[in-house]
Design a protein around this motif. Structure first.
Motif, PDB file in Angstrom:
ATOM      1  N   UNK A 198     -10.081   7.690   0.522  1.00  0.00           N
ATOM      2  CA  UNK A 198      -8.683   7.239   0.430  1.00  0.00           C
ATOM      3  C   UNK A 198      -8.011   7.358   1.793  1.00  0.00           C
ATOM      4  N   UNK A 199      -8.260   8.474   2.451  1.00  0.00           N
ATOM      5  CA  UNK A 199      -7.643   8.681   3.761  1.00  0.00           C
ATOM      6  C   UNK A 199      -8.113   7.604   4.737  1.00  0.00           C
ATOM      7  N   UNK A 200      -9.394   7.297   4.700  1.00  0.00           N
ATOM      8  CA  UNK A 200      -9.935   6.319   5.640  1.00  0.00           C
ATOM      9  C   UNK A 200      -9.489   4.903   5.300  1.00  0.00           C
ATOM     10  N   UNK A 201      -9.306   4.614   4.002  1.00  0.00           N
ATOM     11  CA  UNK A 201      -8.995   3.245   3.586  1.00  0.00           C
ATOM     12  C   UNK A 201      -7.494   3.004   3.478  1.00  0.00           C
ATOM     13  N   UNK A 202      -6.817   3.896   2.790  1.00  0.00           N
ATOM     14  CA  UNK A 202      -5.455   3.595   2.355  1.00  0.00           C
ATOM     15  C   UNK A 202      -4.409   3.921   3.401  1.00  0.00           C
ATOM     16  N   UNK A 203      -4.775   4.632   4.461  1.00  0.00           N
ATOM     17  CA  UNK A 203      -3.787   4.925   5.497  1.00  0.00           C
ATOM     18  C   UNK A 203      -3.947   3.995   6.696  1.00  0.00           C
ATOM     19  N   UNK A 204      -4.849   3.002   6.545  1.00  0.00           N
ATOM     20  CA  UNK A 204      -5.101   2.108   7.675  1.00  0.00           C
ATOM     21  C   UNK A 204      -3.891   1.216   7.943  1.00  0.00           C
ATOM     22  N   UNK A 205      -3.142   0.858   6.900  1.00  0.00           N
ATOM     23  CA  UNK A 205      -2.028  -0.089   7.090  1.00  0.00           C
ATOM     24  C   UNK A 205      -0.668   0.547   6.908  1.00  0.00           C
ATOM     25  N   UNK A 206      -0.577   1.575   6.089  1.00  0.00           N
ATOM     26  CA  UNK A 206       0.758   2.127   5.822  1.00  0.00           C
ATOM     27  C   UNK A 206       0.687   3.631   5.637  1.00  0.00           C
ATOM     28  N   UNK A 207       1.880   4.194   5.509  1.00  0.00           N
ATOM     29  CA  UNK A 207       2.015   5.638   5.361  1.00  0.00           C
ATOM     30  C   UNK A 207       1.379   6.100   4.061  1.00  0.00           C
ATOM     31  N   UNK A 208       0.895   7.346   4.069  1.00  0.00           N
ATOM     32  CA  UNK A 208       0.343   7.939   2.856  1.00  0.00           C
ATOM     33  C   UNK A 208       1.420   8.081   1.793  1.00  0.00           C
ATOM     34  N   UNK A 209       2.683   8.037   2.221  1.00  0.00           N
ATOM     35  CA  UNK A 209       3.774   8.184   1.237  1.00  0.00           C
ATOM     36  C   UNK A 209       3.725   7.102   0.184  1.00  0.00           C
ATOM     37  N   UNK A 210       3.303   5.890   0.589  1.00  0.00           N
ATOM     38  CA  UNK A 210       3.206   4.812  -0.404  1.00  0.00           C
ATOM     39  C   UNK A 210       2.228   5.205  -1.499  1.00  0.00           C
ATOM     40  N   UNK A 211       1.232   5.982  -1.138  1.00  0.00           N
ATOM     41  CA  UNK A 211       0.264   6.437  -2.141  1.00  0.00           C
ATOM     42  C   UNK A 211       0.823   7.628  -2.911  1.00  0.00           C
ATOM     43  N   UNK A 212       1.259   8.651  -2.168  1.00  0.00           N
ATOM     44  CA  UNK A 212       1.640   9.906  -2.831  1.00  0.00           C
ATOM     45  C   UNK A 212       2.921   9.769  -3.649  1.00  0.00           C
ATOM     46  N   UNK A 213       3.738   8.776  -3.347  1.00  0.00           N
ATOM     47  CA  UNK A 213       4.983   8.638  -4.101  1.00  0.00           C
ATOM     48  C   UNK A 213       4.845   7.662  -5.261  1.00  0.00           C
ATOM     49  N   UNK A 214       3.639   7.143  -5.442  1.00  0.00           N
ATOM     50  CA  UNK A 214       3.422   6.244  -6.571  1.00  0.00           C
ATOM     51  C   UNK A 214       2.625   6.932  -7.659  1.00  0.00           C
ATOM     52  N   UNK A 215       2.841   6.498  -8.881  1.00  0.00           N
ATOM     53  CA  UNK A 215       2.079   7.009 -10.023  1.00  0.00           C
ATOM     54  C   UNK A 215       1.608   5.800 -10.810  1.00  0.00           C
ATOM     55  N   UNK A 216       0.346   5.838 -11.219  1.00  0.00           N
ATOM     56  CA  UNK A 216      -0.160   4.742 -12.054  1.00  0.00           C
ATOM     57  C   UNK A 216      -1.433   5.194 -12.749  1.00  0.00           C
ATOM     58  N   UNK A 217      -1.763   4.486 -13.783  1.00  0.00           N
ATOM     59  CA  UNK A 217      -3.047   4.704 -14.438  1.00  0.00           C
ATOM     60  C   UNK A 217      -4.129   4.100 -13.544  1.00  0.00           C
ATOM     61  N   UNK A 218      -5.376   4.368 -13.908  1.00  0.00           N
ATOM     62  CA  UNK A 218      -6.490   3.797 -13.153  1.00  0.00           C
ATOM     63  C   UNK A 218      -6.327   2.270 -13.063  1.00  0.00           C
ATOM     64  N   UNK A 219      -5.945   1.713 -14.208  1.00  0.00           N
ATOM     65  CA  UNK A 219      -5.767   0.267 -14.258  1.00  0.00           C
ATOM     66  C   UNK A 219      -4.625  -0.193 -13.355  1.00  0.00           C
ATOM     67  N   UNK A 220      -3.551   0.604 -13.379  1.00  0.00           N
ATOM     68  CA  UNK A 220      -2.398   0.275 -12.531  1.00  0.00           C
ATOM     69  C   UNK A 220      -2.771   0.316 -11.055  1.00  0.00           C
ATOM     70  N   UNK A 221      -3.544   1.328 -10.662  1.00  0.00           N
ATOM     71  CA  UNK A 221      -3.989   1.424  -9.270  1.00  0.00           C
ATOM     72  C   UNK A 221      -4.877   0.249  -8.902  1.00  0.00           C
ATOM     73  N   UNK A 222      -5.737  -0.123  -9.865  1.00  0.00           N
ATOM     74  CA  UNK A 222      -6.638  -1.254  -9.602  1.00  0.00           C
ATOM     75  C   UNK A 222      -5.825  -2.518  -9.351  1.00  0.00           C
ATOM     76  N   UNK A 223      -4.767  -2.687 -10.145  1.00  0.00           N
ATOM     77  CA  UNK A 223      -3.918  -3.880  -9.961  1.00  0.00           C
ATOM     78  C   UNK A 223      -3.261  -3.871  -8.584  1.00  0.00           C
TER      79      UNK A 223
END
Ligand code: HEC
Length: 160
Positions: A85-110
């Motif tokens: 996640x650190x290597x992939x999801x912080x490449x374009x934006x802040x980790x806050x977009x990840x840590x401040x969001x909540x979703x089910x597995x399906x929601x994350x997939x979407x």
């Protein structure tokens, strides 16, 4: 003594006296400055203000610092999938977009599909399952961990 010489001598002595007097004043001023800075300040006014200290440099958090299972620099939980996640999801934006969001597995997939379709997010390949497991586990819609909803406010009608 020749009166002319006598006069020269007197003149020299007077000069010397003035020189000594001037030196004494300088020494006195220096002494007051050293021994009684308060008095000196009264005479010559306060010392000019020091220049404001430089604004403090922003604190740099070490990338390896982990406190209570949280990677401090990003705020991400450290667990299986964290590295991906650190290597992939912080490449374009802040980790806050990840840590401040909540979703089910399906929601994350979407969200991932949406980023792939509109934001040039690449195919995550075999990492996708690992990333989704991680996100669903740690950033699930867990009501207990979140601030309860505010009570419904009472609305008033403002008269004009
Ligand atoms: C290729 C760039 C890129 C990568 C890599 C990326 N994202 Fe995004 N993501 C974006 C952009 C662009 C936005 C929109 C940002 C905005 O609105 O300010 C976004 C928005 C988001 C949002 C907010 C969605 C919303 O509905 O507000 C979340 C959550 C998110 N990303 C999570 C992730 C996760 C998790 C990963 C890793 C799997 C990831 N991102 C990887 C580009 C990327």
């Amino acid at each position: 003594m020749d009166p002319k010489n006598r006069e020269h001598l007197d003149q020299a002595v007077r000069h010397l006296n003035r020189l000594v007097a001037a030196s004494l004043v300088i020494v006195a001023v220096a002494l007051v400055n050293i021994m009684a800075p308060d008095t000196a300040e009264k005479w010559w006014g306060p010392e000019p203000e020091m220049a404001a200290p430089m604004a403090e440099a922003p604190e740099v958090v070490s990338d390896t610092l982990i406190v209570d299972g949280i990677h401090v620099a990003s705020g991400l939980v450290v667990d299986d999938g964290f590295i991906q996640v650190k290597a992939t999801c912080l490449a374009c934006h802040s980790a806050k977009l990840v840590t401040q969001n909540r979703a089910t597995r399906d929601g994350w997939k979407k969200m991932i599909r949406w980023m792939q379709e509109t934001q040039n997010l690449w195919d995550l390949g075999t990492n996708e399952d690992l990333i989704l497991d991680y996100l669903a586990k740690h950033y699930a819609p867990d009501e207990a961990g979140r601030r309860p909803n505010l009570p419904t406010p009472t609305w008033y009608v403002l008269e004009d």
